[in-house]
Motif scaffolding. Structure first.
Motif, mmCIF file in Angstrom:
data_model
loop_
_atom_site.group_PDB
_atom_site.id
_atom_site.type_symbol
_atom_site.label_atom_id
_atom_site.label_comp_id
_atom_site.label_asym_id
_atom_site.label_seq_id
_atom_site.Cartn_x
_atom_site.Cartn_y
_atom_site.Cartn_z
ATOM 1 N N HIS A 59 87.209 46.882 26.844
ATOM 2 C CA HIS A 59 87.795 47.796 27.837
ATOM 3 C C HIS A 59 88.605 47.012 28.875
ATOM 4 N N ASN A 114 81.372 50.032 29.032
ATOM 5 C CA ASN A 114 82.754 50.130 29.492
ATOM 6 C C ASN A 114 82.850 49.519 30.878
ATOM 7 N N ASN A 167 95.127 53.366 27.481
ATOM 8 C CA ASN A 167 95.016 54.828 27.416
ATOM 9 C C ASN A 167 95.858 55.416 26.292
ATOM 10 N N MET A 210 84.223 55.952 21.534
ATOM 11 C CA MET A 210 83.153 55.542 22.436
ATOM 12 C C MET A 210 81.832 56.089 21.929
ATOM 13 N N SER A 211 80.784 55.285 22.050
ATOM 14 C CA SER A 211 79.492 55.735 21.545
ATOM 15 C C SER A 211 78.361 55.152 22.380
ATOM 16 N N HIS A 213 75.405 56.192 29.992
ATOM 17 C CA HIS A 213 75.920 57.524 29.674
ATOM 18 C C HIS A 213 76.840 58.076 30.764
ATOM 19 N N GLY A 227 80.160 56.318 30.779
ATOM 20 C CA GLY A 227 80.918 56.733 29.605
ATOM 21 C C GLY A 227 81.584 58.077 29.798
ATOM 22 N N CYS A 228 80.865 59.005 30.432
ATOM 23 C CA CYS A 228 81.444 60.326 30.703
ATOM 24 C C CYS A 228 82.613 60.225 31.682
ATOM 25 N N VAL A 260 84.664 57.681 32.067
ATOM 26 C CA VAL A 260 85.825 57.123 31.368
ATOM 27 C C VAL A 260 86.463 58.177 30.472
ATOM 28 N N ALA A 261 85.622 58.942 29.789
ATOM 29 C CA ALA A 261 86.125 59.939 28.837
ATOM 30 C C ALA A 261 86.893 61.066 29.526
ATOM 31 N N THR A 262 86.566 61.329 30.789
ATOM 32 C CA THR A 262 87.225 62.428 31.487
ATOM 33 C C THR A 262 88.322 61.927 32.416
#
Length: 420
Positions: free
Chosen positions: A210, A231, A324, A330-331, A412, A415-416, A418-420
């Motif tokens: 990352h 991340n 981006n 991602m997991s 977790h 991760g959320c 980064v995902a949003t």
């Protein structure tokens, strides 16, 4: 190059396996059979930088000096020097800037896709060799696997504020960038497709990938990424501690280390064996309660240089990052926080302190940027929601709940974000 000559004493082309001509010199590998019966060619211990020893300790890596004699890459390369605080074992070498290439086929109708793996270990430890990260599963497919060794602990992440000493930190991240440049440049030599490279890693390795995705210097070196359980927004992925080098020097016997200059600290540490540098444990109980899981790690660099990889807090770099624009997977696992079981068992106060100081339930950035009374109130509400009627003690139920909480905070939730 002295290293190449040493590794090839008494060897000729006839003594070695498959030969590949890289941009820095010829390498010889060996034929292998994986545990599933698949054949592949292994090239281990390929140097991508000069040994980071002597005056290069703590510094940004320098490109490897080219060699002309065939380099024997049939043997396992060095692991980075490290001390495992749980097993109390010292392994590896300061001379560790090597990578391993595992190729299913050196000749095929079309170039093979490549995956480049960065090991995890909290930026303090880790293993790039087949001892822990063997390519056997991947070698069931037509592809190439590369694993990278990079500096960890103080050797990879010592950071001093004085520009005159030339140690702004993040040498380990700079190792990774130089490795990716070498891999991209030499992909075709190994029958790889330089336009089909996936960088991936687990935990600190995922955060490392990352960080590369935030770094303009890495743009184009890989086209896809996989972040497994980590991340740049994970609290352990950015070291919040100041003056760690001075703390380390003091621990190792330097008098009045907290009052001396960065140049004096660097000189003192440069003259100690590497084994002495990686062994101490420096974190205090208050550090632990402030989410410091590991000691040395990535830091925002105090000044810019040509090698700078982290000029700002990662949160400030995310929105405009080149990464981006590439596909990212991602997991995480179902119980990330289980990693904290050993930690809380060794230091029960991490859990029991929550009973009287519930503000430590909050992420560090929230806790430090609001009035203590508000932080304590929010922490109490979060505690009631998460622990319910479970007593805050070292009971099995409370320990499991604590580990679940740490999984949410450390993996977790970032991760959320980064995902949003």
């Amino acid at each position: 190059m002295a290293l190449a000559g040493y590794r090839n004493q008494g060897l000729s082309d006839g003594d070695l396996g498959a030969r590949v001509e890289t941009s820095t010199g010829p390498v010889h590998g060996r034929s292998c059979t994986g545990i599933y019966g698949d054949e592949y060619v292994s090239f281990e211990g390929i140097p991508y930088a000069q040994p980071p020893v002597g005056p290069l300790r703590f510094k940004a890596p320098q490109p490897v000096e080219p060699w002309t004699s065939p380099l024997d890459c049939s043997k396992t390369g060095n692991k980075p020097l490290q001390f495992n605080q749980y097993t109390k074992t010292l392994v590896g070498s300061e001379d560790c800037l090597y990578l391993n290439v595992y190729v299913k086929e050196l000749n095929s109708a079309t170039p093979l896709p490549m995956v480049v793996y960065f090991f995890g270990g909290g930026f303090e430890k880790g293993d790039p060799t087949k001892d822990l990260h063997s390519p056997d599963y991947f070698m069931m497919r037509n592809m190439i696997v590369v694993t990278v060794s990079y500096r960890v602990g103080p050797l990879g992440f010592l950071s001093l504020n004085d520009p005159a000493v030339g140690v702004p930190g993040n040498a380990g991240l700079k190792d990774q960038l130089l490795a990716m440049k070498w891999i991209s440049q030499n992909a075709a030599a190994f029958n790889g497709d330089p336009k089909n490279i996936t960088a991936f890693g687990e935990s600190a390795g995922a955060a490392s990938v990352h960080y590369l995705m935030l770094n303009p210097q890495a743009e184009g070196l890989f086209q896809k990424a996989i972040l497994q359980s980590g991340n740049v927004l994970c609290p352990w992925a950015l070291c919040p501690l100041e003056n760690l080098p001075h703390r380390l020097a003091s621990h190792l016997g330097m008098e009045s280390a907290e009052h001396v200059t960065d140049a004096m600290v660097l000189d003192y540490l440069q003259n100690l064996p590497g084994e002495d540098l990686v062994t101490p444990y420096l974190l205090s109980p208050s550090d632990h309660l402030n989410d410091c899981v590991f000691q040395f790690g990535p830091k925002v660099e105090p000044y810019k240089t040509e090698h700078c990889v982290l000029p700002k807090h990662p949160k400030e770099l995310l929105s405009t990052a080149w990464g981006n624009r590439i596909p990212v997977l991602m997991s995480g696992t179902s119980f990330e926080g289980l990693l904290m079981y050993a930690r809380v068992s060794i230091a029960p106060y991490l859990l029991t302190t929550l009973k009287t100081e519930p503000e430590h339930m909050l992420p560090l950035d929230l806790k430090q940027n609001m009035p203590q009374a508000l932080a304590r109130n929010l922490g109490q509400r979060l505690q009631e929601m998460h622990f319910g009627d479970t007593d805050i003690s070292m009971s099995p139920e409370a320990v499991v709940a604590y580990c679940e909480l740490q999984g949410l905070l450390a993996s977790h939730s970032p991760g959320c974000k980064v995902a949003t």
